[in-house]
Design a protein around this motif. Structure first.
Motif, mmCIF file in Angstrom:
data_model
loop_
_atom_site.group_PDB
_atom_site.id
_atom_site.type_symbol
_atom_site.label_atom_id
_atom_site.label_comp_id
_atom_site.label_asym_id
_atom_site.label_seq_id
_atom_site.Cartn_x
_atom_site.Cartn_y
_atom_site.Cartn_z
ATOM 1 N N LEU A 36 0.864 -1.177 0.000
ATOM 2 C CA LEU A 36 0.000 0.000 0.000
ATOM 3 C C LEU A 36 0.902 1.228 0.000
ATOM 4 N N GLU A 37 1.002 1.900 -1.152
ATOM 5 C CA GLU A 37 1.981 2.973 -1.299
ATOM 6 C C GLU A 37 1.579 4.020 -2.330
ATOM 7 N N SER A 38 0.373 3.940 -2.858
ATOM 8 C CA SER A 38 -0.019 4.835 -3.942
ATOM 9 C C SER A 38 -0.404 6.212 -3.416
ATOM 10 N N PRO A 39 -0.241 7.254 -4.233
ATOM 11 C CA PRO A 39 -0.635 8.606 -3.819
ATOM 12 C C PRO A 39 -2.123 8.710 -3.490
ATOM 13 N N GLU A 40 -2.969 7.936 -4.189
ATOM 14 C CA GLU A 40 -4.409 7.988 -3.915
ATOM 15 C C GLU A 40 -4.719 7.600 -2.468
ATOM 16 N N LEU A 41 -3.884 6.732 -1.913
ATOM 17 C CA LEU A 41 -4.069 6.315 -0.525
ATOM 18 C C LEU A 41 -3.617 7.399 0.438
ATOM 19 N N LEU A 42 -2.648 8.179 0.023
ATOM 20 C CA LEU A 42 -2.097 9.223 0.881
ATOM 21 C C LEU A 42 -2.962 10.477 0.893
ATOM 22 N N TYR A 43 -3.472 10.869 -0.278
ATOM 23 C CA TYR A 43 -4.210 12.129 -0.381
ATOM 24 C C TYR A 43 -5.548 12.032 0.353
ATOM 25 N N ARG A 44 -5.860 13.042 1.104
ATOM 26 C CA ARG A 44 -7.047 13.018 1.946
ATOM 27 C C ARG A 44 -8.321 12.856 1.136
ATOM 28 N N GLU A 45 -8.397 13.515 -0.032
ATOM 29 C CA GLU A 45 -9.644 13.521 -0.785
ATOM 30 C C GLU A 45 -9.944 12.173 -1.450
ATOM 31 N N THR A 46 -8.956 11.299 -1.570
ATOM 32 C CA THR A 46 -9.189 10.005 -2.213
ATOM 33 C C THR A 46 -8.911 8.821 -1.273
ATOM 34 N N ARG A 47 -8.531 9.095 -0.045
ATOM 35 C CA ARG A 47 -8.075 8.019 0.840
ATOM 36 C C ARG A 47 -9.166 7.013 1.173
ATOM 37 N N VAL A 48 -10.302 7.473 1.618
ATOM 38 C CA VAL A 48 -11.347 6.545 2.054
ATOM 39 C C VAL A 48 -11.819 5.694 0.874
ATOM 40 N N GLU A 49 -12.057 6.329 -0.273
ATOM 41 C CA GLU A 49 -12.501 5.586 -1.455
ATOM 42 C C GLU A 49 -11.462 4.540 -1.861
ATOM 43 N N THR A 50 -10.177 4.925 -1.797
ATOM 44 C CA THR A 50 -9.110 3.989 -2.161
ATOM 45 C C THR A 50 -9.040 2.828 -1.178
ATOM 46 N N LEU A 51 -9.157 3.120 0.100
ATOM 47 C CA LEU A 51 -9.128 2.061 1.113
ATOM 48 C C LEU A 51 -10.316 1.114 0.956
#
Length: 387
Positions: A162-177
């Motif tokens: 788990l290392e993608s920017p989508e996981l880090l950025y607040r606006e996409t984190r929950v959806e990515t998780l």
């Protein structure tokens, strides 16, 4: 294989109230996920990789990742694949104990291709590490792994990173998780553990933690690790083992344990070289990060240097006090709940709230062992270094 299996049996008897269990690559996934410990990474292009693997096994390593991704250049991938096939073939001809071996790939199509090229030597492979894992990018990897398993008739595990920017950025984190959760739940039997790519997290913001700082001191990183554990590391049966992030520094001289070393009865009569080796291995930042990893629900750690392995394993051993508490909490007669004073008379154990902790502690005790009452981290590390 077993943790601390590289040290003499009589030394293990002195160290452990309950010795670490033996396990193999065919052991149940639940046991293997807890037993990964310090997973040592190595570039797949190393010319003497087979010798390196055997050497590290003799030093207590029980899991390794042979990397075709970030640790080598784009132009070296084909060479790395060819080298892996040669080195696995070499290892398959040796009558030696080996750690759990995983290959970190770049693309899904590498999985069936490598399994095919490995031939009979695929029996030495425990699985694949899947980079930059999200639902969209990860499903093709998992499908490829499942197909390769069927084609080879050999059990293969996945360890998504788990290392993608989508996981880090607040606006996409929950959806990515949520997407990652769907993907790994669909292939639950194949997912051995989830790994954290903290170096990639830091790179998104141009950050790099100093040797006296842990990943937990970098708040933007700590927040995403906490959310990963929150959604993917739950103790209710839906979670997975989540491993600790890589520690980037090595050969850092530290003074933290010098006073303890002078007082340690375990080291009486040992050579001065052992004392110096232990001091060199006692890296304050690494030790603090391992401790914080465990306190926040992580188990095991990604390692890029052999000197990190023993500290991870020594700090993973269950103390006699922890073991005593866990056993008390899980006694059948405690099934109705309640509160009881610990045998060490220094705390209250609440049966229902502490049950999940106790179950995890006993699993860790099974794979890493339980220290004797008078044995601590320094003694375990010293014994591991001296072999």
């Amino acid at each position: 294989m077993r943790h601390f299996g590289h040290i003499a049996p009589e030394v293990r008897q002195r160290l452990f109230h309950q010795e670490p269990c033996e396990f193999t690559a065919d052991s149940p996934a639940r046991l293997l996920s807890a037993a990964l410990g310090a997973t040592l990474y190595s570039p797949a292009t190393r010319p003497r990789l087979a010798d390196d693997i055997v050497k590290q096994t003799g030093r207590g390593v029980v899991s390794m990742v042979l990397c075709l991704e970030d640790s080598i250049g784009d132009e070296d991938v084909a060479e790395g694949e060819e080298n892996l096939v040669r080195q696995f073939t070499d290892l398959a001809e040796r009558l030696v104990d080996l750690p759990l071996l995983f290959i970190r790939v770049r693309a899904p199509e590498q999985i069936p291709d490598l399994v095919r090229r490995l031939g009979p030597a695929v029996r030495l492979l425990s699985g694949f590490v899947l980079p930059k894992f999200t639902e969209e990018r990860g499903i093709p990897f998992l499908e490829a792994l499942s197909g390769a398993e069927v084609a080879s008739g050999h059990r293969l595990f996945a360890m998504p990173v788990l290392e993608s920017p989508e996981l880090l950025y607040r606006e996409t984190r929950v959806e990515t998780l949520e997407g990652i959760a769907r993907a790994v739940d669909k292939y639950r039997e194949r997912v051995l553990a989830l790994r954290l790519g903290v170096t990639d997290f830091c790179s998104s913001y141009g950050l790099r933690r100093a040797p006296d700082m842990t990943a937990w001191d970098v708040q933007i990183v700590a927040s995403v690790i906490a959310d990963v554990v929150n959604m993917l590391g739950r103790a209710d049966g839906t979670g997975f083992t989540v491993t600790g992030p890589v520690w980037e520094y090595f050969r850092v001289q530290e003074r933290m344990f010098k006073p303890q070393l002078r007082r340690s009865p375990f080291l009486e009569g040992q050579a001065e070289e052992l004392r110096e080796a232990l001091i060199e291995h006692a890296m304050d930042g690494l030790l603090r990060e391992i401790t914080l990893d465990q306190a926040n629900g992580l188990l095991g750690k990604t390692c890029i240097h052999p000197s990190h392995v023993l500290p991870v394993h020594a700090l993973s051993v269950v103390s006699h006090e922890e073991f005593s508490d866990a056993q008390d909490i899980l006694r059948p007669e405690r099934g109705g709940g309640g509160v009881l004073r610990s045998q060490y008379t220094n705390k209250m154990n609440e049966v229902k709230p502490h049950r999940a902790w106790a179950e995890r502690t006993l699993l860790r005790a099974e794979v890493f062992g339980v220290a004797n009452e008078d044995i601590g981290f320094v003694e375990l590390l010293a014994a591991g270094i001296s072999g």
